[in-house]
Structures are given as C-alpha cells and as structure tokens.
Motif scaffolding. Structure first.
Motif, PDB file in Angstrom:
ATOM      1  N   LEU A  52       0.830  -1.203   0.000  1.00  0.00           N
ATOM      2  CA  LEU A  52       0.000   0.000   0.000  1.00  0.00           C
ATOM      3  C   LEU A  52       0.864   1.252   0.000  1.00  0.00           C
ATOM      4  N   ARG A  53       1.908   1.273   0.806  1.00  0.00           N
ATOM      5  CA  ARG A  53       2.799   2.435   0.844  1.00  0.00           C
ATOM      6  C   ARG A  53       3.479   2.649  -0.486  1.00  0.00           C
ATOM      7  N   CYS A  54       3.832   1.575  -1.165  1.00  0.00           N
ATOM      8  CA  CYS A  54       4.516   1.695  -2.453  1.00  0.00           C
ATOM      9  C   CYS A  54       3.579   2.222  -3.530  1.00  0.00           C
ATOM     10  N   GLY A  55       2.298   2.028  -3.392  1.00  0.00           N
ATOM     11  CA  GLY A  55       1.342   2.470  -4.387  1.00  0.00           C
ATOM     12  C   GLY A  55       0.798   3.863  -4.157  1.00  0.00           C
ATOM     13  N   GLU A  56       1.159   4.521  -3.071  1.00  0.00           N
ATOM     14  CA  GLU A  56       0.633   5.853  -2.770  1.00  0.00           C
ATOM     15  C   GLU A  56       1.387   6.912  -3.560  1.00  0.00           C
ATOM     16  N   CYS A  66      10.161   3.006   0.111  1.00  0.00           N
ATOM     17  CA  CYS A  66       9.486   1.883  -0.536  1.00  0.00           C
ATOM     18  C   CYS A  66      10.453   0.712  -0.713  1.00  0.00           C
ATOM     19  N   VAL A  67      10.035  -0.450  -0.305  1.00  0.00           N
ATOM     20  CA  VAL A  67      10.883  -1.627  -0.387  1.00  0.00           C
ATOM     21  C   VAL A  67      10.522  -2.526  -1.566  1.00  0.00           C
ATOM     22  N   CYS A  68       9.529  -2.114  -2.350  1.00  0.00           N
ATOM     23  CA  CYS A  68       9.092  -2.994  -3.434  1.00  0.00           C
ATOM     24  C   CYS A  68       9.810  -2.722  -4.740  1.00  0.00           C
ATOM     25  N   GLY A  69      10.722  -1.758  -4.772  1.00  0.00           N
ATOM     26  CA  GLY A  69      11.521  -1.508  -5.959  1.00  0.00           C
ATOM     27  C   GLY A  69      10.887  -0.592  -6.985  1.00  0.00           C
ATOM     28  N   THR A  70       9.780   0.059  -6.657  1.00  0.00           N
ATOM     29  CA  THR A  70       9.174   0.985  -7.610  1.00  0.00           C
ATOM     30  C   THR A  70       9.412   2.406  -7.190  1.00  0.00           C
TER      31      THR A  70
END
Length: 70
Positions: A52-56, A66-70
């Motif tokens: 969710l944090r990566c998509g905000e 962000c830890v998802c690489g985006t």
C-alpha cells in the motif's frame, strides 16, 4: 489460504481454551497453532502494508522508503 487456515484453527482452539477439563498438552498444542497463525497473519498484514505504501502517489516523500523496488 493462510488466513482461512487461521480462522479454522481459531474455531478448533476456542473450545479447548474454554473447556475446564482441557489438559496442559491440549492447551499447549492449541497455543502453538494459534501462535503460528498469528505469525502468518502479521506477515500478511506487514506485506500488504508495504504494498500500500509503495502504491501511494500522493506522498512523494514515501517513495524512498518503498521496499518494493518501484
């Protein structure tokens, strides 16, 4: 699948925990299974929170964390 297994374990553990005649072994077994399910639920919750944090897009300052690489 992990959350549905947690619900199933909880349904099975409730009578063991509330029964006056439950043995120490039964209680330990129920506690161990409940702890495993709680661990899974926390892992799922943490993972979903990271996504969710990566998509905000509204908070650009959140992107470096962000830890998802985006």
């Amino acid at each position: 699948m992990q959350l549905s297994m947690g619900a199933e374990v909880l349904d099975c553990a409730k009578p063991i925990v509330t029964a006056a005649g439950s043995t120490v072994g039964e209680l330990r077994f129920a506690a161990a299974r409940l702890a495993e399910c709680l661990t899974d639920a926390l892992r799922i919750s943490e993972s979903r929170g990271m996504r969710l944090r990566c998509g905000e897009a509204a908070e650009p300052e959140a992107k470096p964390d962000c830890v998802c690489g985006t």
